[in-house]
Write a protein that holds these residues in place. Structure first.
Motif, PDB file in Angstrom:
ATOM      1  N   LYS A   1       0.823  -1.193   0.000  1.00  0.00           N
ATOM      2  CA  LYS A   1       0.000   0.000   0.000  1.00  0.00           C
ATOM      3  C   LYS A   1       0.864   1.252   0.000  1.00  0.00           C
ATOM      4  N   LYS A   2       0.537   2.197  -0.852  1.00  0.00           N
ATOM      5  CA  LYS A   2       1.308   3.435  -0.945  1.00  0.00           C
ATOM      6  C   LYS A   2       0.839   4.438   0.098  1.00  0.00           C
ATOM      7  N   TYR A   3       1.787   5.198   0.610  1.00  0.00           N
ATOM      8  CA  TYR A   3       1.458   6.249   1.565  1.00  0.00           C
ATOM      9  C   TYR A   3       2.450   7.387   1.384  1.00  0.00           C
ATOM     10  N   GLY A   4       2.209   8.487   2.061  1.00  0.00           N
ATOM     11  CA  GLY A   4       3.101   9.637   1.975  1.00  0.00           C
ATOM     12  C   GLY A   4       4.009   9.728   3.174  1.00  0.00           C
ATOM     13  N   HIS A   5       5.264  10.045   2.907  1.00  0.00           N
ATOM     14  CA  HIS A   5       6.241  10.212   3.968  1.00  0.00           C
ATOM     15  C   HIS A   5       6.756  11.649   3.927  1.00  0.00           C
ATOM     16  N   VAL A   6       6.615  12.356   5.066  1.00  0.00           N
ATOM     17  CA  VAL A   6       6.995  13.762   5.066  1.00  0.00           C
ATOM     18  C   VAL A   6       8.422  13.962   5.556  1.00  0.00           C
ATOM     19  N   SER A   7       8.633  13.954   6.872  1.00  0.00           N
ATOM     20  CA  SER A   7       9.970  14.288   7.373  1.00  0.00           C
ATOM     21  C   SER A   7      10.558  13.279   8.339  1.00  0.00           C
ATOM     22  N   ASN A   8       9.781  12.293   8.760  1.00  0.00           N
ATOM     23  CA  ASN A   8      10.360  11.267   9.630  1.00  0.00           C
ATOM     24  C   ASN A   8       9.606   9.958   9.413  1.00  0.00           C
ATOM     25  N   PRO A   9      10.187   8.827   9.747  1.00  0.00           N
ATOM     26  CA  PRO A   9       9.608   7.506   9.463  1.00  0.00           C
ATOM     27  C   PRO A   9       8.212   7.295  10.034  1.00  0.00           C
ATOM     28  N   ASP A  10       7.869   7.983  11.115  1.00  0.00           N
ATOM     29  CA  ASP A  10       6.561   7.776  11.738  1.00  0.00           C
ATOM     30  C   ASP A  10       5.478   8.701  11.190  1.00  0.00           C
ATOM     31  N   ASP A  11       5.887   9.644  10.343  1.00  0.00           N
ATOM     32  CA  ASP A  11       4.946  10.640   9.830  1.00  0.00           C
ATOM     33  C   ASP A  11       4.359  10.144   8.518  1.00  0.00           C
ATOM     34  N   LYS A  12       3.296   9.374   8.577  1.00  0.00           N
ATOM     35  CA  LYS A  12       2.676   8.795   7.389  1.00  0.00           C
ATOM     36  C   LYS A  12       1.384   9.538   7.030  1.00  0.00           C
ATOM     37  N   ILE A  13       1.158   9.658   5.727  1.00  0.00           N
ATOM     38  CA  ILE A  13      -0.057  10.312   5.236  1.00  0.00           C
ATOM     39  C   ILE A  13      -0.830   9.314   4.389  1.00  0.00           C
ATOM     40  N   ASN A  14      -2.065   9.102   4.733  1.00  0.00           N
ATOM     41  CA  ASN A  14      -2.936   8.206   3.977  1.00  0.00           C
ATOM     42  C   ASN A  14      -4.183   8.980   3.545  1.00  0.00           C
ATOM     43  N   TYR A  15      -4.056   9.703   2.437  1.00  0.00           N
ATOM     44  CA  TYR A  15      -5.160  10.509   1.930  1.00  0.00           C
ATOM     45  C   TYR A  15      -5.814   9.827   0.731  1.00  0.00           C
ATOM     46  N   LYS A  16      -6.965  10.330   0.305  1.00  0.00           N
ATOM     47  CA  LYS A  16      -7.759   9.695  -0.748  1.00  0.00           C
ATOM     48  C   LYS A  16      -7.169   9.855  -2.145  1.00  0.00           C
ATOM     49  N   THR A  17      -6.515  10.982  -2.386  1.00  0.00           N
ATOM     50  CA  THR A  17      -6.026  11.277  -3.739  1.00  0.00           C
ATOM     51  C   THR A  17      -4.532  11.529  -3.759  1.00  0.00           C
ATOM     52  N   MET A  18      -3.859  10.996  -4.774  1.00  0.00           N
ATOM     53  CA  MET A  18      -2.427  11.250  -4.973  1.00  0.00           C
ATOM     54  C   MET A  18      -2.208  11.785  -6.390  1.00  0.00           C
ATOM     55  N   HIS A  19      -1.534  12.921  -6.496  1.00  0.00           N
ATOM     56  CA  HIS A  19      -1.162  13.491  -7.792  1.00  0.00           C
ATOM     57  C   HIS A  19       0.349  13.674  -7.833  1.00  0.00           C
ATOM     58  N   LYS A  20       0.932  13.424  -8.963  1.00  0.00           N
ATOM     59  CA  LYS A  20       2.389  13.515  -9.094  1.00  0.00           C
ATOM     60  C   LYS A  20       2.871  14.957  -9.187  1.00  0.00           C
ATOM     61  N   VAL A  21       3.894  15.285  -8.425  1.00  0.00           N
ATOM     62  CA  VAL A  21       4.574  16.583  -8.541  1.00  0.00           C
ATOM     63  C   VAL A  21       5.515  16.484  -9.733  1.00  0.00           C
ATOM     64  N   ILE A  22       5.375  17.394 -10.695  1.00  0.00           N
ATOM     65  CA  ILE A  22       6.179  17.302 -11.916  1.00  0.00           C
ATOM     66  C   ILE A  22       7.220  18.399 -12.051  1.00  0.00           C
ATOM     67  N   MET A  23       7.082  19.453 -11.233  1.00  0.00           N
ATOM     68  CA  MET A  23       8.059  20.535 -11.356  1.00  0.00           C
ATOM     69  C   MET A  23       7.990  21.461 -10.145  1.00  0.00           C
ATOM     70  N   VAL A  24       9.156  21.980  -9.755  1.00  0.00           N
ATOM     71  CA  VAL A  24       9.240  22.987  -8.707  1.00  0.00           C
ATOM     72  C   VAL A  24       9.960  24.188  -9.311  1.00  0.00           C
ATOM     73  N   VAL A  25       9.337  25.364  -9.227  1.00  0.00           N
ATOM     74  CA  VAL A  25       9.913  26.564  -9.844  1.00  0.00           C
ATOM     75  C   VAL A  25       9.954  27.701  -8.823  1.00  0.00           C
ATOM     76  N   MET A  26      11.077  28.369  -8.747  1.00  0.00           N
ATOM     77  CA  MET A  26      11.214  29.513  -7.850  1.00  0.00           C
ATOM     78  C   MET A  26      10.309  30.641  -8.324  1.00  0.00           C
ATOM     79  N   LYS A  27       9.726  31.371  -7.375  1.00  0.00           N
ATOM     80  CA  LYS A  27       8.867  32.511  -7.728  1.00  0.00           C
ATOM     81  C   LYS A  27       9.694  33.627  -8.348  1.00  0.00           C
TER      82      LYS A  27
END
Length: 335
Positions: free
Chosen positions: A309-335
């Protein structure tokens, strides 16, 4: 006297007036001259993408509010103005002169740019003369005549002969038909697919292709996400036209600082992230959300547990996110 063509009919004046804002204030805040704002509101000057967004921000309106609808008061004003200007230009003979000039130029196998340069005119000015949208003065006619090897009298005689021979009819009718197609939105000649009588639909679509809506912004430890086009930014060129892409302002502190605070994260709603990808996790069914719905969201790295099962990991091993929708991040651009 020739009138400038209305190329960008809009609601800017009405929106500004409704908010009690003076034209001088809009000009100052938009970093435009008063003359430029006046022309923009009259529809004879376009706004580029950044200027459009800036005006929307200043007026506190959405991009779609700028473009006029059939039911808007300004739609009738715009139609009447176009009809009046078309009649004025025909009566003054500018359409005939411009069409004749175009025919002579084409016969001489010269481009608009070459002719404008030889006549010491800007490309814009010469083009407006050819399409009958600008008054022309005696000294300008003399220079144009010399450009094609004529005297002023010979130039007028040649244009008169072309008109009598019917060689300008096609070009003049083409201009008329183009104006007619604008005046009648459902006319198939216009090439505009207008579902709800939206004047300027093509303009809006072209502008919208170059923009991406900002759906999310930080709200405490998470991101508050709303499907609305109230806030738009210019899309990176590689993302233009991708209607499934949206942007969010990241919660940089929550992410441990590996994404800068002064950046936009671009997300593709049609791309399913794989393990190891950065993704937008949304605590709602994104496909069923309306523009009034607000959901909690978070950017995280996609991980997979021992059960697959896929889940989200933020900043530490115990911080799991199990939300309904997942969308791929394709780009990060500086303002």
């Amino acid at each position: 006297m020739a009138q400038e063509e209305i190329i960008f009919p809009n609601n800017i004046r009405n929106i500004r007036a409704a908010k009690g804002m003076k034209m001088t204030e809009l000009a100052r805040r938009a970093n435009l001259s008063l003359s430029a704002v006046s022309k923009i509101e009259k529809g004879v000057r376009r706004l580029n993408q950044k200027q459009l967004l800036n005006v929307c921000s200043i007026l506190g309106c959405k991009l779609s509010d700028i473009f006029i609808h059939e039911s808007d008061t300004v739609a009738d004003q715009w139609q009447n103005e176009i009809k009046r200007r078309l009649t004025d230009n025909e009566k003054s003979g500018l359409k005939v002169f411009g069409s004749g000039l175009r025919k002579i130029r084409q016969r001489a196998e010269k481009t608009i740019a070459e002719t404008a340069k030889a006549a010491k005119m800007t490309l814009s000015v010469y083009h407006k003369i050819e399409v009958g949208q600008r008054e022309i003065y005696e000294n300008e006619i003399e220079v144009l005549a010399k450009t094609f090897g004529y005297t002023t009298e010979q130039l007028f005689d040649e244009i008169a002969n072309l008109y009598k021979a019917g060689e300008l009819t096609k070009q003049i009718n083409k201009v008329k038909e183009r104006v007619k197609s604008v005046l009648e939105p459902c006319n198939p000649v216009s090439g505009l697919d207008i579902q709800d009588g939206l004047y300027g639909a093509q303009l809006y679509d072209n502008a919208r292709k170059k923009l991406v809506p900002v759906f999310g912004k930080p709200n405490g430890k998470e991101i508050s996400l709303k499907k609305s086009d109230e806030n738009m930014i210019v899309a990176p060129s590689t993302l233009e036209g991708l209607g499934s892409v949206y942007a969010v302002v990241p919660n940089a502190k929550r992410l441990g600082g590996f994404i800068p605070e002064t950046s936009y994260v671009f997300v593709d709603a049609d791309s399913t992230p794989e393990v190891g990808d950065l993704a937008m996790f949304i605590d709602a069914d994104f496909s069923k959300m309306t523009s009034d719905d607000v959901a909690s969201a978070q950017i995280a790295v996609v991980r997979q547990d021992t059960h697959g099962k896929k889940y989200g990991h933020v900043s530490n091993p115990d911080d799991k996110i199990n939300y309904k929708t997942m969308h791929k991040v394709i780009m990060v651009v500086m303002k």
